[in-house]
Design a protein around this motif. Sequence first.
Motif, PDB file in Angstrom:
ATOM      1  N   PRO A  57       2.663  -3.100  -1.628  1.00  0.00           N
ATOM      2  CA  PRO A  57       3.098  -3.699  -2.885  1.00  0.00           C
ATOM      3  C   PRO A  57       3.636  -2.674  -3.870  1.00  0.00           C
ATOM      4  CG  PRO A  57       0.704  -3.567  -2.788  1.00  0.00           C
ATOM      5  CD  PRO A  57       1.199  -3.164  -1.434  1.00  0.00           C
ATOM      6  N   SER A  58       4.725  -3.000  -4.513  1.00  0.00           N
ATOM      7  CA  SER A  58       5.299  -2.201  -5.595  1.00  0.00           C
ATOM      8  C   SER A  58       6.325  -3.063  -6.314  1.00  0.00           C
ATOM      9  CB  SER A  58       5.956  -0.921  -5.080  1.00  0.00           C
ATOM     10  OG  SER A  58       6.468  -0.157  -6.155  1.00  0.00           O
ATOM     11  N   ALA A  59       6.225  -3.165  -7.608  1.00  0.00           N
ATOM     12  CA  ALA A  59       7.081  -4.057  -8.381  1.00  0.00           C
ATOM     13  C   ALA A  59       8.547  -3.647  -8.287  1.00  0.00           C
ATOM     14  CB  ALA A  59       6.638  -4.061  -9.838  1.00  0.00           C
ATOM     15  N   GLY A  76       9.497  -8.363 -14.826  1.00  0.00           N
ATOM     16  CA  GLY A  76       8.471  -9.237 -14.304  1.00  0.00           C
ATOM     17  C   GLY A  76       8.373 -10.515 -15.113  1.00  0.00           C
ATOM     18  N   TRP A  98      11.496 -11.301 -11.635  1.00  0.00           N
ATOM     19  CA  TRP A  98      10.661 -11.405 -10.435  1.00  0.00           C
ATOM     20  C   TRP A  98       9.343 -12.058 -10.815  1.00  0.00           C
ATOM     21  CZ3 TRP A  98       6.248  -7.926 -10.161  1.00  0.00           C
ATOM     22  CH2 TRP A  98       5.440  -8.161  -9.030  1.00  0.00           C
ATOM     23  N   ARG A 100       5.712 -12.397 -10.811  1.00  0.00           N
ATOM     24  CA  ARG A 100       4.650 -11.447 -10.520  1.00  0.00           C
ATOM     25  C   ARG A 100       3.519 -12.041  -9.679  1.00  0.00           C
ATOM     26  NH1 ARG A 100       5.447 -10.027 -16.226  1.00  0.00           N
ATOM     27  NH2 ARG A 100       3.705 -11.421 -16.689  1.00  0.00           N
ATOM     28  N   THR A 104       5.747  -8.715  -3.723  1.00  0.00           N
ATOM     29  CA  THR A 104       6.798  -7.826  -4.203  1.00  0.00           C
ATOM     30  C   THR A 104       7.854  -7.700  -3.104  1.00  0.00           C
ATOM     31  OG1 THR A 104       5.672  -5.840  -3.397  1.00  0.00           O
ATOM     32  CG2 THR A 104       5.194  -6.540  -5.640  1.00  0.00           C
ATOM     33  N   GLN A 107       7.348  -6.389   0.624  1.00  0.00           N
ATOM     34  CA  GLN A 107       5.979  -6.638   1.045  1.00  0.00           C
ATOM     35  C   GLN A 107       5.947  -7.872   1.956  1.00  0.00           C
ATOM     36  OE1 GLN A 107       3.443  -7.530  -2.281  1.00  0.00           O
ATOM     37  NE2 GLN A 107       1.545  -7.281  -1.133  1.00  0.00           N
ATOM     38  N   ALA A 111       9.031 -13.031  -1.568  1.00  0.00           N
ATOM     39  CA  ALA A 111       9.293 -12.558  -2.928  1.00  0.00           C
ATOM     40  C   ALA A 111      10.314 -13.474  -3.594  1.00  0.00           C
ATOM     41  CB  ALA A 111       9.802 -11.121  -2.907  1.00  0.00           C
ATOM     42  N   ARG A 142      12.308  -0.169  -6.043  1.00  0.00           N
ATOM     43  CA  ARG A 142      10.928  -0.481  -6.404  1.00  0.00           C
ATOM     44  C   ARG A 142      10.312   0.632  -7.248  1.00  0.00           C
ATOM     45  NH1 ARG A 142       7.562  -3.059  -2.011  1.00  0.00           N
ATOM     46  NH2 ARG A 142       6.815  -0.913  -1.769  1.00  0.00           N
TER      47      ARG A 142
END
Length: 211
Positions: A57-59, A76, A98, A100, A104, A107, A111, A142
């Motif tokens: 995971p990473s935004a 987000g 995106w 939240r 992500t 991932q 998403a 990311r």
Amino acid sequence: MAGTDGRSPWPGTLAVGTALVLGAWLLHDGGRSVLPPSPGAAQAGFGAVSVVPPLGPSAPTRIRIPAAQLDAPVTGLGLDAEGHLEPPPENDRNLAGWYRGAATPGQRGTAILAGHVDTRSGPAVFYGLGALHRGDRVEIARRDGSTAGFQIYAIEVYDKQRFPDARVYGQAADAQLRLITCGGGFSQADGYRGNVVAYAFLTDTVAAKKA
């Protein structure tokens, strides 16, 4: 895509662990007479699966779609008090959002990125979504410095009354991406009649550079 009551219907529920009613927030420029592009039947399709190992995971921080000359930051999005998806700021037309509460990008899972098709001041970040084609590339930068590369395998338009919740929002076993905006015709009374959805699967990843 605002309707007569100040809201435009953003259909469906987002099945990502908890049911979520997507907020009706994408606006339209009421002065424009030209509709945004809409995908043709040749862009429909389903069933592509990623075989690339998913990332952790990473935004997301930025989305790039070379075929659309799109390069935009990502913010987000959470939920408002009524459980609707919050909109990206209307004053920045080149900004995607995106959710939240979902995976992500890159991932394992599905998403969700949404964006305005237009605002009262003109075309916005996902205006050209319906003009893309199967095989077009989407790159998501990311927060951890990695990049997730996706390939679009279907672009479809749905009437808001027949929006396929499970197909769009259902959690995938691999790494998938959905890009969503308004489309499907327009009326002054109700705004946009539907939504354009692009489906993409993970094709490659670039790891974050080590310090």
